[in-house]
Design a protein around this motif. Structure first.
Motif, mmCIF file in Angstrom:
data_model
loop_
_atom_site.group_PDB
_atom_site.id
_atom_site.type_symbol
_atom_site.label_atom_id
_atom_site.label_comp_id
_atom_site.label_asym_id
_atom_site.label_seq_id
_atom_site.Cartn_x
_atom_site.Cartn_y
_atom_site.Cartn_z
ATOM 1 N N LEU A 100 -21.939 -22.948 2.848
ATOM 2 C CA LEU A 100 -20.729 -22.119 2.858
ATOM 3 C C LEU A 100 -19.669 -22.720 3.778
ATOM 4 C CD1 LEU A 100 -22.262 -18.518 2.964
ATOM 5 C CD2 LEU A 100 -20.997 -19.552 1.077
ATOM 6 N N GLU A 101 -20.089 -23.226 4.930
ATOM 7 C CA GLU A 101 -19.139 -23.827 5.872
ATOM 8 C C GLU A 101 -18.445 -25.038 5.248
ATOM 9 O OE1 GLU A 101 -17.950 -24.495 10.196
ATOM 10 O OE2 GLU A 101 -17.830 -22.992 8.621
ATOM 11 N N LEU A 102 -19.206 -25.869 4.547
ATOM 12 C CA LEU A 102 -18.660 -27.106 3.995
ATOM 13 C C LEU A 102 -17.820 -26.875 2.745
ATOM 14 C CD1 LEU A 102 -21.790 -29.420 4.415
ATOM 15 C CD2 LEU A 102 -19.710 -29.416 5.806
ATOM 16 N N THR A 103 -17.916 -25.714 2.136
ATOM 17 C CA THR A 103 -17.209 -25.461 0.880
ATOM 18 C C THR A 103 -16.212 -24.314 1.016
ATOM 19 O OG1 THR A 103 -19.083 -24.086 0.152
ATOM 20 C CG2 THR A 103 -19.074 -26.407 -0.530
ATOM 21 N N ILE A 104 -16.684 -23.105 0.851
ATOM 22 C CA ILE A 104 -15.797 -21.941 0.799
ATOM 23 C C ILE A 104 -15.016 -21.751 2.096
ATOM 24 C CG2 ILE A 104 -15.763 -19.416 0.593
ATOM 25 C CD1 ILE A 104 -18.127 -19.648 -1.316
ATOM 26 N N PHE A 116 -12.436 -24.635 2.608
ATOM 27 C CA PHE A 116 -11.291 -24.476 1.707
ATOM 28 C C PHE A 116 -10.346 -23.406 2.235
ATOM 29 C CE2 PHE A 116 -9.040 -22.758 -1.991
ATOM 30 C CZ PHE A 116 -8.471 -23.928 -2.481
ATOM 31 N N ALA A 117 -10.906 -22.355 2.843
ATOM 32 C CA ALA A 117 -10.067 -21.316 3.442
ATOM 33 C C ALA A 117 -9.232 -21.874 4.592
ATOM 34 C CB ALA A 117 -10.939 -20.161 3.940
ATOM 35 N N PHE A 118 -9.776 -22.841 5.341
ATOM 36 C CA PHE A 118 -9.028 -23.446 6.437
ATOM 37 C C PHE A 118 -7.793 -24.193 5.939
ATOM 38 C CE2 PHE A 118 -13.213 -24.117 8.998
ATOM 39 C CZ PHE A 118 -13.184 -22.790 9.400
ATOM 40 N N TRP A 119 -7.983 -25.040 4.930
ATOM 41 C CA TRP A 119 -6.965 -26.027 4.575
ATOM 42 C C TRP A 119 -6.310 -25.809 3.221
ATOM 43 C CZ3 TRP A 119 -6.791 -27.720 9.188
ATOM 44 C CH2 TRP A 119 -7.963 -27.933 9.918
ATOM 45 N N PHE A 120 -6.930 -25.005 2.347
ATOM 46 C CA PHE A 120 -6.440 -24.841 0.967
ATOM 47 C C PHE A 120 -6.258 -26.216 0.302
ATOM 48 C CE2 PHE A 120 -4.408 -20.322 0.881
ATOM 49 C CZ PHE A 120 -5.638 -19.789 1.197
ATOM 50 N N ASP A 121 -7.209 -27.104 0.516
ATOM 51 C CA ASP A 121 -7.144 -28.472 0.000
ATOM 52 C C ASP A 121 -8.321 -28.695 -0.939
ATOM 53 O OD1 ASP A 121 -6.887 -31.139 -0.526
ATOM 54 O OD2 ASP A 121 -7.323 -31.818 1.522
ATOM 55 N N ILE A 122 -8.041 -28.769 -2.236
ATOM 56 C CA ILE A 122 -9.094 -28.909 -3.232
ATOM 57 C C ILE A 122 -9.813 -30.249 -3.105
ATOM 58 C CG2 ILE A 122 -7.643 -29.913 -5.032
ATOM 59 C CD1 ILE A 122 -10.430 -27.275 -5.497
ATOM 60 N N HIS A 123 -9.170 -31.225 -2.444
ATOM 61 C CA HIS A 123 -9.776 -32.543 -2.283
ATOM 62 C C HIS A 123 -10.664 -32.637 -1.030
ATOM 63 C CE1 HIS A 123 -7.237 -33.994 -5.529
ATOM 64 N NE2 HIS A 123 -6.176 -33.512 -4.915
ATOM 65 N N PHE A 124 -10.642 -31.611 -0.207
ATOM 66 C CA PHE A 124 -11.469 -31.560 1.013
ATOM 67 C C PHE A 124 -11.295 -32.837 1.848
ATOM 68 C CE2 PHE A 124 -13.381 -28.326 -1.606
ATOM 69 C CZ PHE A 124 -13.746 -27.340 -0.702
ATOM 70 N N ARG A 125 -10.031 -33.146 2.149
ATOM 71 C CA ARG A 125 -9.751 -34.333 2.955
ATOM 72 C C ARG A 125 -9.995 -34.111 4.439
ATOM 73 N NH1 ARG A 125 -4.127 -35.238 -0.173
ATOM 74 N NH2 ARG A 125 -4.297 -32.964 -0.020
ATOM 75 N N THR A 126 -10.129 -32.837 4.826
ATOM 76 C CA THR A 126 -10.459 -32.497 6.207
ATOM 77 C C THR A 126 -11.634 -31.532 6.212
ATOM 78 O OG1 THR A 126 -8.154 -32.735 6.918
ATOM 79 C CG2 THR A 126 -9.623 -31.494 8.364
ATOM 80 N N ILE A 127 -12.623 -31.817 7.036
ATOM 81 C CA ILE A 127 -13.757 -30.923 7.228
ATOM 82 C C ILE A 127 -13.810 -30.548 8.703
ATOM 83 C CG2 ILE A 127 -16.272 -30.689 7.194
ATOM 84 C CD1 ILE A 127 -15.107 -30.635 4.429
ATOM 85 N N THR A 165 -11.201 -36.800 7.148
ATOM 86 C CA THR A 165 -11.314 -36.574 8.585
ATOM 87 C C THR A 165 -12.307 -35.451 8.848
ATOM 88 O OG1 THR A 165 -9.023 -37.260 8.965
ATOM 89 C CG2 THR A 165 -10.051 -35.917 10.680
ATOM 90 N N VAL A 166 -13.105 -35.610 9.889
ATOM 91 C CA VAL A 166 -14.062 -34.579 10.285
ATOM 92 C C VAL A 166 -13.823 -34.215 11.745
ATOM 93 C CG1 VAL A 166 -16.497 -34.009 10.672
ATOM 94 C CG2 VAL A 166 -15.834 -35.336 8.648
ATOM 95 N N LEU A 167 -13.647 -32.924 12.004
ATOM 96 C CA LEU A 167 -13.568 -32.410 13.365
ATOM 97 C C LEU A 167 -14.845 -31.632 13.644
ATOM 98 C CD1 LEU A 167 -12.217 -31.733 16.068
ATOM 99 C CD2 LEU A 167 -11.089 -29.796 14.934
ATOM 100 N N ALA A 168 -15.679 -32.168 14.534
ATOM 101 C CA ALA A 168 -16.899 -31.478 14.942
ATOM 102 C C ALA A 168 -16.587 -30.679 16.200
ATOM 103 C CB ALA A 168 -18.017 -32.481 15.187
ATOM 104 N N GLY A 193 -2.154 -33.014 5.110
ATOM 105 C CA GLY A 193 -2.669 -34.074 5.967
ATOM 106 C C GLY A 193 -3.813 -33.577 6.817
ATOM 107 N N ALA A 194 -4.385 -34.486 7.582
ATOM 108 C CA ALA A 194 -5.548 -34.164 8.402
ATOM 109 C C ALA A 194 -5.218 -33.072 9.412
ATOM 110 C CB ALA A 194 -6.037 -35.417 9.128
ATOM 111 N N LEU A 195 -6.103 -32.085 9.514
ATOM 112 C CA LEU A 195 -5.981 -30.991 10.480
ATOM 113 C C LEU A 195 -4.650 -30.271 10.371
ATOM 114 C CD1 LEU A 195 -7.541 -32.749 13.606
ATOM 115 C CD2 LEU A 195 -8.660 -31.210 12.000
ATOM 116 N N ASN A 196 -4.159 -30.129 9.157
ATOM 117 C CA ASN A 196 -2.871 -29.468 8.934
ATOM 118 C C ASN A 196 -3.101 -28.239 8.063
ATOM 119 O OD1 ASN A 196 -0.172 -28.755 8.207
ATOM 120 N ND2 ASN A 196 0.456 -30.863 8.645
#
Length: 404
Positions: free
Chosen positions: A113-117, A120-131, A202-205, A353-356
């Protein structure tokens, strides 16, 4: 032959829910929404760190500081709920192996759920360029680890948890790894970091597993307290809360260990107090944990057995935490887009863009409006959470509902 009082009480706990857990969980989730609305809508959120005493104001600082209570309380109560859940399942005849597998599956579902739904709620980016790996990631990972550790005695788990809480600050002294793979693995477990694997990924841990696992393990062992008679556990929770706050006070006054940033005398007494309570969340320092978990224990004690209009409302949110968490992020993000459009920006003006999050640099509202939007969203979520709670209760045969 009559059962002894402790055994009878344990069976009662195994058969039902502890109301104060839902109340406190609901409280911190309501507070959590304030932080996310501020992050995405406040006019200065993109340029001002609310914890930077050189630029912040008391109102902005405290608006951010009060939300520090959310993550450690949520993680602590996740451990407590896991303990009580295993007790309930054991009381219905489930095997130890089946219980551990249930915890493992629950952790895996949360990670997915964290990696998907959620992302997507964070970034609204269908390409998942930022996790961004946040609290759901660390709870899911914690459940997976706990599924293996739960076979150990509770006393052992408590000792492991306390060793992590009191000792993990020392790991900040470990210098960064030069190799990116080693650095990434170390980060997932022990510290926060940002990784740009490619121009488009980009990944922000932000929530390393081990420091938060310490809080979850202590919460898991704390589930034993919830099996005691109410008046007894109220006293124990209150006493432990006061002890935690007292230890925080002593270590903070000594000012040598327990947090990345020592406190210091500031330009006036208000800012000096802010410096004193300005503890580090990323990763959660010893002093941060003592302060926030101490407050949470006091609230648990005070709300245990309290039945009034406020606790009834908070219980509605607290019974469906994952549903609330997912839905509130979508509503907050949609509110940010609506704010931008109302302020004259078009959809084409929303940056990517990343983290945007997609908010134009000039968009934003005052802190007062942030509070109004927050209250409106919490009110909107109430009937939705109430409906979902009833639906979930009425359909125990739907396996997926156990995880959301």
């Amino acid at each position: 032959m009559e059962r002894s009082e402790p055994v009878t009480q344990q069976l009662k706990v195994a058969a039902g829910r502890i109301g104060s857990i839902d109340v406190v969980r609901g409280l911190v989730m309501v507070i959590m929404a304030l932080d996310h609305v501020r992050d995405l809508l406040h006019i200065s959120a993109l340029t001002q760190d609310p914890a930077n005493l050189a630029t912040t104001t008391p109102t902005i600082f405290l608006t951010r500081w009060i939300t520090h209570l959310c993550a450690p309380t949520f993680v602590f109560l996740s451990g407590t709920s896991a303990y009580l859940s295993l007790r309930r399942r054991g009381a219905t005849g489930q095997t130890v192996r089946a219980n551990r597998f249930f915890l493992l599956k629950r952790g895996v579902v949360l990670l997915l759920l964290e990696l998907t739904i959620v992302n997507f709620a964070f970034w609204f980016d269908i390409h998942f360029r930022t996790i961004m790996l946040q609290v759901i990631f660390t709870i899911g990972g914690g459940f997976i680890v706990l599924s293996f550790l739960s076979k150990l005695p509770a006393r052992t788990l408590g000792i492991i948890g306390l060793i992590i809480i009191f000792g993990h600050d020392l790991l900040l002294l470990v210098p960064p790894f030069g190799n990116q793979t080693a650095r990434f693995i170390w980060t997932l477990f022990f510290r926060i970091d940002l990784f740009t694997f490619s121009p488009t990924f980009t990944v922000l841990a932000a929530y390393p597993l081990i420091p938060w696992l310490g809080i979850m393990l202590v919460g898991f062992v704390g589930g034993q307290l919830m099996e005691r008679p109410m008046e007894q556990r109220k006293r124990l929770l209150f006493g432990l809360g006061l002890a935690s706050l007292a230890l925080f006070l002593i270590l903070r006054l000594v000012n040598l260990y327990g947090d990345q940033v020592p406190w210091a005398v500031q330009k006036n007494s208000v800012f000096t107090f802010m410096s004193f309570i300005n503890v580090s969340k990323y990763p959660p320092s010893l002093l941060y944990t003592l302060l926030m978990v101490g407050i949470a224990l006091l609230i648990l004690s005070i709300t245990d057995g309290a039945y009034n209009a406020l606790t009834r409302v908070l219980t509605v949110y607290g019974k469906v935490p994952m549903f609330y968490y997912i839905l509130h992020w979508y509503l907050v993000h949609l509110s940010m887009i609506a704010m931008s459009l109302l302020q004259g920006y078009s959809l084409a003006d929303l940056p990517t863009g990343a983290l945007n999050f997609g908010r134009p640099a000039g968009a934003g509202v005052s802190l007062g409006v942030v509070y109004l939007v927050w209250l409106a969203l919490v009110i909107i979520l109430y009937p939705l959470c109430k409906w979902y709670g009833r639906y979930k209760s009425a359909h125990p045969e739907i396996t997926l509902l156990r995880y959301v």
